[in-house]
Design an enzyme around this catalytic site. Structure first.
Site, PDB file in Angstrom:
ATOM      1  N   GLU A 110     -51.562 -18.351  27.490  1.00 10.97           N
ATOM      2  CA  GLU A 110     -52.583 -18.342  28.536  1.00 10.97           C
ATOM      3  C   GLU A 110     -52.623 -19.667  29.296  1.00 10.97           C
ATOM      4  O   GLU A 110     -52.843 -19.697  30.512  1.00 10.97           O
ATOM      5  CB  GLU A 110     -53.968 -18.067  27.921  1.00 10.97           C
ATOM      6  CG  GLU A 110     -54.093 -16.716  27.242  1.00 10.97           C
ATOM      7  CD  GLU A 110     -53.788 -16.758  25.754  1.00 10.97           C
ATOM      8  OE1 GLU A 110     -54.478 -16.045  25.001  1.00 10.97           O
ATOM      9  OE2 GLU A 110     -52.853 -17.500  25.345  1.00 10.97           O
ATOM     10  N   CYS A 135     -57.267 -16.814  21.483  1.00  3.37           N
ATOM     11  CA  CYS A 135     -57.896 -17.476  20.339  1.00  3.37           C
ATOM     12  C   CYS A 135     -59.236 -18.076  20.743  1.00  3.37           C
ATOM     13  O   CYS A 135     -59.492 -18.370  21.916  1.00  3.37           O
ATOM     14  CB  CYS A 135     -56.974 -18.548  19.769  1.00  3.37           C
ATOM     15  SG  CYS A 135     -56.679 -19.940  20.896  1.00  3.37           S
ATOM     16  N   ALA A 168     -11.692  -2.053  -1.417  1.00  4.35           N
ATOM     17  CA  ALA A 168     -11.574  -1.909  -2.870  1.00  4.35           C
ATOM     18  C   ALA A 168     -11.198  -3.217  -3.554  1.00  4.35           C
ATOM     19  O   ALA A 168     -11.555  -3.449  -4.710  1.00  4.35           O
ATOM     20  CB  ALA A 168     -10.560  -0.822  -3.199  1.00  4.35           C
ATOM     21  N   TRP A 215     -12.793  -9.312   8.363  1.00  2.64           N
ATOM     22  CA  TRP A 215     -14.054  -9.008   9.015  1.00  2.64           C
ATOM     23  C   TRP A 215     -14.069  -7.519   9.331  1.00  2.64           C
ATOM     24  O   TRP A 215     -13.132  -6.997   9.937  1.00  2.64           O
ATOM     25  CB  TRP A 215     -14.209  -9.809  10.296  1.00  2.64           C
ATOM     26  CG  TRP A 215     -14.302 -11.263  10.046  1.00  2.64           C
ATOM     27  CD1 TRP A 215     -13.325 -12.185  10.217  1.00  2.64           C
ATOM     28  CD2 TRP A 215     -15.460 -11.986   9.602  1.00  2.64           C
ATOM     29  NE1 TRP A 215     -13.785 -13.437   9.929  1.00  2.64           N
ATOM     30  CE2 TRP A 215     -15.104 -13.340   9.541  1.00  2.64           C
ATOM     31  CE3 TRP A 215     -16.752 -11.599   9.247  1.00  2.64           C
ATOM     32  CZ2 TRP A 215     -16.012 -14.325   9.132  1.00  2.64           C
ATOM     33  CZ3 TRP A 215     -17.641 -12.576   8.852  1.00  2.64           C
ATOM     34  CH2 TRP A 215     -17.277 -13.919   8.802  1.00  2.64           C
ATOM     35  N   ASP A 272     -18.441 -14.518  -1.577  1.00  2.00           N
ATOM     36  CA  ASP A 272     -18.052 -14.898  -0.215  1.00  2.00           C
ATOM     37  C   ASP A 272     -18.293 -16.358   0.120  1.00  2.00           C
ATOM     38  O   ASP A 272     -17.773 -16.846   1.129  1.00  2.00           O
ATOM     39  CB  ASP A 272     -18.816 -14.036   0.803  1.00  2.00           C
ATOM     40  CG  ASP A 272     -18.518 -12.552   0.653  1.00  2.00           C
ATOM     41  OD1 ASP A 272     -17.424 -12.218   0.157  1.00  2.00           O
ATOM     42  OD2 ASP A 272     -19.387 -11.732   1.024  1.00  2.00           O
ATOM     43  N   SER A 326     -31.230 -15.055 -10.186  1.00  2.00           N
ATOM     44  CA  SER A 326     -32.125 -14.960 -11.343  1.00  2.00           C
ATOM     45  C   SER A 326     -31.688 -15.803 -12.527  1.00  2.00           C
ATOM     46  O   SER A 326     -32.520 -16.303 -13.278  1.00  2.00           O
ATOM     47  CB  SER A 326     -32.278 -13.494 -11.769  1.00  2.00           C
ATOM     48  OG  SER A 326     -31.017 -12.942 -12.118  1.00  2.00           O
ATOM     49  N   GLU A 347     -29.553 -10.822   4.033  1.00  2.00           N
ATOM     50  CA  GLU A 347     -28.124 -10.572   4.167  1.00  2.00           C
ATOM     51  C   GLU A 347     -27.442 -10.442   2.810  1.00  2.00           C
ATOM     52  O   GLU A 347     -26.232 -10.581   2.703  1.00  2.00           O
ATOM     53  CB  GLU A 347     -27.461 -11.686   4.976  1.00  2.00           C
ATOM     54  CG  GLU A 347     -27.911 -11.750   6.408  1.00  2.00           C
ATOM     55  CD  GLU A 347     -26.963 -12.529   7.302  1.00  2.00           C
ATOM     56  OE1 GLU A 347     -25.787 -12.115   7.428  1.00  2.00           O
ATOM     57  OE2 GLU A 347     -27.389 -13.547   7.850  1.00  2.00           O
ATOM     58  N   ALA A 351     -30.215  -5.620  -1.681  1.00  2.00           N
ATOM     59  CA  ALA A 351     -30.767  -4.713  -0.668  1.00  2.00           C
ATOM     60  C   ALA A 351     -31.430  -3.511  -1.315  1.00  2.00           C
ATOM     61  O   ALA A 351     -32.519  -3.083  -0.904  1.00  2.00           O
ATOM     62  CB  ALA A 351     -29.658  -4.262   0.283  1.00  2.00           C
ATOM     63  N   GLY A 352     -30.796  -2.953  -2.352  1.00  2.00           N
ATOM     64  CA  GLY A 352     -31.385  -1.821  -3.056  1.00  2.00           C
ATOM     65  C   GLY A 352     -32.712  -2.180  -3.689  1.00  2.00           C
ATOM     66  O   GLY A 352     -33.663  -1.385  -3.662  1.00  2.00           O
TER      67      GLY A 352
END
EC number: 3.5.4.26
Length: 346
Positions: free
Chosen positions: A47, A70, A158, A164, A194, A214, A274, A280-281
């Protein structure tokens, strides 16, 4: 208002722990006379920039703002007060401020006789400010899971090679998205396989790098420990590693809600996930993924690692249902963005 939403997006990656906000001011005759967006925490709000551009032409005009102005003194003064001093006659807001510390601007403006409207293009504005709104409402960072895969869903061959799968254009786009987040997160499996750098190239942005490890196996020579950006190692609470954050364990590794709570405490508004398929699971299973960005290459591997590991689904009845936000060509690849589908009404 749509222009204000577009302006707000320019602040992605530079305003944390503040929201992104855009503002457009029209004169009493309806002409656009000022525009602005919040560019950096501690700097002028949207603003203020718009009022500076509008000058005296703001008097009797309308301010279109993506988030409620605000009404508190922080590192800057109240935007509600600035709008009143400028003689704004009408304020149109997309999203009410859910932060009780800063909220109250609309109430004050109404009290002072300003015409106030709220809710215009609210859904669009909320999507544009999803990082901060999630951070504020749920008290945890917004999580974007990114992965790259072939059309048959493989993220590695595999033999374990993955560089890439997607094009240079897709990889450049990933760096752009990294720069819009406060932290980049990967699991220890990705770090060991990686040895990623997890930085933003090019650009001055240096998001926090978070390694979910962990057992504390991150080697001292790993690129994520090279000092190019700050790094946080998240290890189990029973791991005697002094250079790490100790997090309680959960049924499938670290307690991810506890980790995100700690990141929230450190004012991390958004996380770019990433990690590999296992991490991710775990995030998906726990319901902690807010957006998915998938880069799909027009290629097939037929075998190798899948992009997603165990997400807690044993039958079709438990499938994670999502909906597309957009599908965009990036070089020869596709970037697919999706978010959780709202629950169906009974």
């Amino acid at each position: 208002m749509r222009r204000a939403i577009d302006l707000a997006a320019r602040g992605l990656g530079t305003t944390s722990p503040n929201p992104v906000v855009g503002c457009v001011i029209t004169s009493a005759g309806g002409s656009v006379v000022g525009e602005g967006f919040h560019a950096a925490a501690g700097g002028p709000h949207a603003e203020i920039w718009a009022l500076r551009e509008a000058g005296e032409l703001a008097r009797g005009g309308t301010a279109y703002v993506t988030l409620e102005p605000c009404d508190h003194h922080g590192r800057t003064g109240p935007c509600s007060e600035a709008l009143l001093k400028a003689g704004i006659a009408r304020v149109v807001v997309a999203v009410p401020d859910p932060n009780p510390v800063a909220a109250g601007g609309l109430k004050r403006l109404r009290h002072e006789g300003v015409a106030v409207e709220s809710g215009l293009l609210r859904a669009e504005a909320e999507r544009g400010n999803a990082h901060w709104l999630t951070y504020t409402r749920l008290r945890r960072p917004f999580v974007t899971w990114k992965f790259a895969a072939t059309l048959d869903g493989r993220s590695a061959a595999a033999d374990g090679t993955s560089q890439w799968i997607t094009s240079p254009e897709a990889r450049a786009d990933v760096h752009r998205l990294r720069g819009q987040h406060d932290a980049i997160m990967a699991g220890i499996g990705t770090v060991l396989a990686d040895d990623p750098h997890l930085t933003v190239r090019p650009g001055p942005a240096t998001p926090l790098r978070v390694v979910v490890d962990s057992e504390g196996r991150t080697p001292p020579g790993a690129k994520v420990l090279d000092g190019a950006a700050p790094t946080l190692l998240a290890v189990g609470a029973d791991v005697p590693r002094e250079d790490a954050l100790r997090v309680p364990r959960g049924p499938h590794g670290l307690d991810l809600p506890a980790l995100l709570t700690e990141l929230h405490r450190r004012q991390i508004v958004s996380v770019f996930l990433e990690g590999g398929p296992t991490l991710a699971g775990s995030f998906l299973r726990t319901g902690l993924v807010d957006r998915v960005v998938a880069y799909l290459a027009p290629a097939f591997l037929g075998s190798g690692a899948a992009a997603l590991g165990d997400a807690g689904v044993t039958g079709v009845g438990g499938i994670h249902r999502w909906e597309f936000e957009d599908v965009v060509p990036i070089g020869p690849d596709l970037r697919v963005t999706a978010r959780p589908a709202p629950p169906k009404e009974n």
